[in-house]
Design a protein around this motif. Structure first.
Motif, PDB file in Angstrom:
ATOM      1  N   LEU A   3      -1.998  -0.581  24.738  1.00  0.00           N
ATOM      2  CA  LEU A   3      -2.787  -1.726  25.169  1.00  0.00           C
ATOM      3  C   LEU A   3      -4.100  -1.264  25.772  1.00  0.00           C
ATOM      4  CD1 LEU A   3      -0.056  -3.864  26.971  1.00  0.00           C
ATOM      5  CD2 LEU A   3      -1.035  -4.260  24.714  1.00  0.00           C
ATOM      6  N   ASP A   4      -5.157  -2.020  25.510  1.00  0.00           N
ATOM      7  CA  ASP A   4      -6.432  -1.772  26.158  1.00  0.00           C
ATOM      8  C   ASP A   4      -6.303  -2.245  27.601  1.00  0.00           C
ATOM      9  OD1 ASP A   4      -9.151  -1.186  26.555  1.00  0.00           O
ATOM     10  OD2 ASP A   4      -9.708  -3.251  26.072  1.00  0.00           O
ATOM     11  N   LYS A   5      -6.653  -1.388  28.549  1.00  0.00           N
ATOM     12  CA  LYS A   5      -6.511  -1.722  29.966  1.00  0.00           C
ATOM     13  C   LYS A   5      -7.840  -1.522  30.685  1.00  0.00           C
ATOM     14  CE  LYS A   5      -1.646  -0.551  30.130  1.00  0.00           C
ATOM     15  NZ  LYS A   5      -0.614   0.168  30.868  1.00  0.00           N
ATOM     16  N   PRO A   6      -8.780  -2.446  30.497  1.00  0.00           N
ATOM     17  CA  PRO A   6     -10.074  -2.284  31.164  1.00  0.00           C
ATOM     18  C   PRO A   6      -9.959  -2.339  32.682  1.00  0.00           C
ATOM     19  CG  PRO A   6      -9.904  -4.455  30.160  1.00  0.00           C
ATOM     20  CD  PRO A   6      -8.708  -3.651  29.696  1.00  0.00           C
ATOM     21  N   TYR A   7      -8.883  -2.910  33.192  1.00  0.00           N
ATOM     22  CA  TYR A   7      -8.690  -3.002  34.639  1.00  0.00           C
ATOM     23  C   TYR A   7      -8.373  -1.659  35.277  1.00  0.00           C
ATOM     24  CZ  TYR A   7      -3.853  -3.426  32.952  1.00  0.00           C
ATOM     25  OH  TYR A   7      -2.652  -3.233  32.314  1.00  0.00           O
ATOM     26  N   LYS A   8      -8.160  -0.622  34.499  1.00  0.00           N
ATOM     27  CA  LYS A   8      -7.918   0.708  35.065  1.00  0.00           C
ATOM     28  C   LYS A   8      -9.175   1.274  35.712  1.00  0.00           C
ATOM     29  CE  LYS A   8      -3.745   2.363  33.491  1.00  0.00           C
ATOM     30  NZ  LYS A   8      -2.844   3.136  34.287  1.00  0.00           N
ATOM     31  N   THR A  13      -7.950   0.547  43.075  1.00  0.00           N
ATOM     32  CA  THR A  13      -6.936  -0.430  42.664  1.00  0.00           C
ATOM     33  C   THR A  13      -5.997   0.161  41.630  1.00  0.00           C
ATOM     34  OG1 THR A  13      -8.508  -2.221  43.033  1.00  0.00           O
ATOM     35  CG2 THR A  13      -6.603  -2.734  41.676  1.00  0.00           C
ATOM     36  N   ILE A  14      -4.718  -0.007  41.874  1.00  0.00           N
ATOM     37  CA  ILE A  14      -3.701   0.313  40.879  1.00  0.00           C
ATOM     38  C   ILE A  14      -3.067  -1.015  40.509  1.00  0.00           C
ATOM     39  CG2 ILE A  14      -1.504   1.466  40.423  1.00  0.00           C
ATOM     40  CD1 ILE A  14      -2.382   3.579  42.510  1.00  0.00           C
ATOM     41  N   ILE A  15      -3.198  -1.390  39.277  1.00  0.00           N
ATOM     42  CA  ILE A  15      -2.631  -2.655  38.819  1.00  0.00           C
ATOM     43  C   ILE A  15      -1.159  -2.425  38.497  1.00  0.00           C
ATOM     44  CG2 ILE A  15      -2.774  -4.514  37.126  1.00  0.00           C
ATOM     45  CD1 ILE A  15      -5.279  -4.278  38.905  1.00  0.00           C
ATOM     46  N   PHE A  16      -0.310  -3.240  39.096  1.00  0.00           N
ATOM     47  CA  PHE A  16       1.134  -3.112  38.865  1.00  0.00           C
ATOM     48  C   PHE A  16       1.489  -3.892  37.603  1.00  0.00           C
ATOM     49  CE2 PHE A  16       5.671  -3.828  39.750  1.00  0.00           C
ATOM     50  CZ  PHE A  16       6.051  -2.531  39.992  1.00  0.00           C
ATOM     51  N   ASP A  17       1.259  -3.252  36.465  1.00  0.00           N
ATOM     52  CA  ASP A  17       1.564  -3.865  35.177  1.00  0.00           C
ATOM     53  C   ASP A  17       2.924  -3.365  34.689  1.00  0.00           C
ATOM     54  OD1 ASP A  17       1.010  -1.250  34.342  1.00  0.00           O
ATOM     55  OD2 ASP A  17      -0.762  -1.795  33.180  1.00  0.00           O
ATOM     56  N   ALA A  18       3.284  -3.710  33.468  1.00  0.00           N
ATOM     57  CA  ALA A  18       4.598  -3.336  32.934  1.00  0.00           C
ATOM     58  C   ALA A  18       4.784  -1.818  32.906  1.00  0.00           C
ATOM     59  CB  ALA A  18       4.786  -3.921  31.536  1.00  0.00           C
ATOM     60  N   GLU A  19       3.734  -1.085  32.579  1.00  0.00           N
ATOM     61  CA  GLU A  19       3.827   0.379  32.536  1.00  0.00           C
ATOM     62  C   GLU A  19       4.113   0.943  33.935  1.00  0.00           C
ATOM     63  OE1 GLU A  19       1.082   4.243  31.349  1.00  0.00           O
ATOM     64  OE2 GLU A  19       0.380   2.239  30.844  1.00  0.00           O
ATOM     65  N   ARG A 123     -17.116  -2.948  41.683  1.00  0.00           N
ATOM     66  CA  ARG A 123     -16.594  -3.633  40.491  1.00  0.00           C
ATOM     67  C   ARG A 123     -15.996  -2.664  39.472  1.00  0.00           C
ATOM     68  NH1 ARG A 123     -21.454  -6.612  41.415  1.00  0.00           N
ATOM     69  NH2 ARG A 123     -20.935  -8.688  42.171  1.00  0.00           N
ATOM     70  N   TYR A 124     -16.550  -1.462  39.406  1.00  0.00           N
ATOM     71  CA  TYR A 124     -16.037  -0.453  38.482  1.00  0.00           C
ATOM     72  C   TYR A 124     -16.343   0.931  39.041  1.00  0.00           C
ATOM     73  CZ  TYR A 124     -20.895  -0.414  36.929  1.00  0.00           C
ATOM     74  OH  TYR A 124     -22.257  -0.339  36.896  1.00  0.00           O
ATOM     75  N   ILE A 125     -15.583   1.893  38.592  1.00  0.00           N
ATOM     76  CA  ILE A 125     -15.755   3.265  39.067  1.00  0.00           C
ATOM     77  C   ILE A 125     -17.129   3.771  38.649  1.00  0.00           C
ATOM     78  CG2 ILE A 125     -14.918   5.646  38.813  1.00  0.00           C
ATOM     79  CD1 ILE A 125     -12.096   4.457  38.665  1.00  0.00           C
ATOM     80  N   GLY A 126     -17.827   4.353  39.604  1.00  0.00           N
ATOM     81  CA  GLY A 126     -19.155   4.894  39.349  1.00  0.00           C
ATOM     82  C   GLY A 126     -20.226   4.176  40.142  1.00  0.00           C
ATOM     83  N   LYS A 144      -8.359  10.189  38.178  1.00  0.00           N
ATOM     84  CA  LYS A 144      -7.494  10.602  37.078  1.00  0.00           C
ATOM     85  C   LYS A 144      -6.120   9.947  37.152  1.00  0.00           C
ATOM     86  CE  LYS A 144      -5.735  14.686  39.362  1.00  0.00           C
ATOM     87  NZ  LYS A 144      -6.282  15.833  39.968  1.00  0.00           N
ATOM     88  N   GLU A 145      -5.769   9.396  38.321  1.00  0.00           N
ATOM     89  CA  GLU A 145      -4.470   8.757  38.493  1.00  0.00           C
ATOM     90  C   GLU A 145      -4.542   7.268  38.221  1.00  0.00           C
ATOM     91  OE1 GLU A 145      -3.704   9.885  42.476  1.00  0.00           O
ATOM     92  OE2 GLU A 145      -3.631  11.990  41.947  1.00  0.00           O
ATOM     93  N   GLY A 146      -5.673   6.774  37.778  1.00  0.00           N
ATOM     94  CA  GLY A 146      -5.787   5.362  37.440  1.00  0.00           C
ATOM     95  C   GLY A 146      -6.324   4.500  38.553  1.00  0.00           C
ATOM     96  N   ASN A 147      -6.784   5.068  39.642  1.00  0.00           N
ATOM     97  CA  ASN A 147      -7.334   4.261  40.744  1.00  0.00           C
ATOM     98  C   ASN A 147      -8.729   3.812  40.420  1.00  0.00           C
ATOM     99  OD1 ASN A 147      -4.987   4.949  41.942  1.00  0.00           O
ATOM    100  ND2 ASN A 147      -5.917   5.739  43.798  1.00  0.00           N
TER     101      ASN A 147
END
Length: 147
Positions: A3-8, A13-19, A123-126, A144-147
């Motif tokens: 799945l495309d996960k632009p919220y990563k 923020t760590i999104i608590f999704d199915a993965e 709003r986004y990393i960077g 690298k951990e998805g934060n």
């Protein structure tokens, strides 16, 4: 198909999704066990032995032992469940959240009462906001951990 996960790319923020849910299933089950007084007592009496009763990864167990809740979240922990670790240690949610953000309980409470962190620069990393990984206690490596 992945799945495309632009919220990563949302800083801090760590999104608590199915993965994440699958990754942290046993970690969150352990936390749920702490709802019972007898389990809290067993855990506090011998934390490692109690953790070894759960099929968690060694990395998850080490994060719990270190009370590194940011790492627990990166490893699939959900803050709703992880709050039970703090409660077991006699900490309020504000104390826990403050420790995760590098703030004191009072600083965290004041930030939240004032409306939380500004979205500007976050709003986004960077970007250059205060929620960016390089400004957090978990450090720049959290990207690298998805934060």
């Amino acid at each position: 198909m992945a799945l495309d996960k632009p919220y990563k790319d949302v800083p801090g923020t760590i999104i608590f999704d199915a993965e994440q849910s699958r990754l942290g299933y046993w970690l969150n089950q352990f936390c749920t066990s702490l709802m019972k007084a007898e389990n809290r007592a067993r855990f506090l009496a011998d934390e490692r032995a109690y953790l070894d009763e759960w099929p968690m990864t060694e990395e998850q167990k080490q994060a719990v032992l270190a009370r590194d809740l940011n790492r627990c979240m990166a490893l699939g922990g959900n803050i709703y469940f992880l709050a039970r670790i703090g409660a077991t240690d006699g900490k309020s949610f504000q104390q826990m959240a403050g420790s995760m953000t590098g703030m004191s309980e009072e600083e965290y409470r004041n930030m939240m009462v004032a409306g939380g962190r500004s979205v500007e620069g976050n709003r986004y990393i960077g970007e250059d906001g205060d929620a960016q990984p390089h400004r957090q206690p978990q450090g720049a490596g959290s990207k690298k951990e998805g934060n």
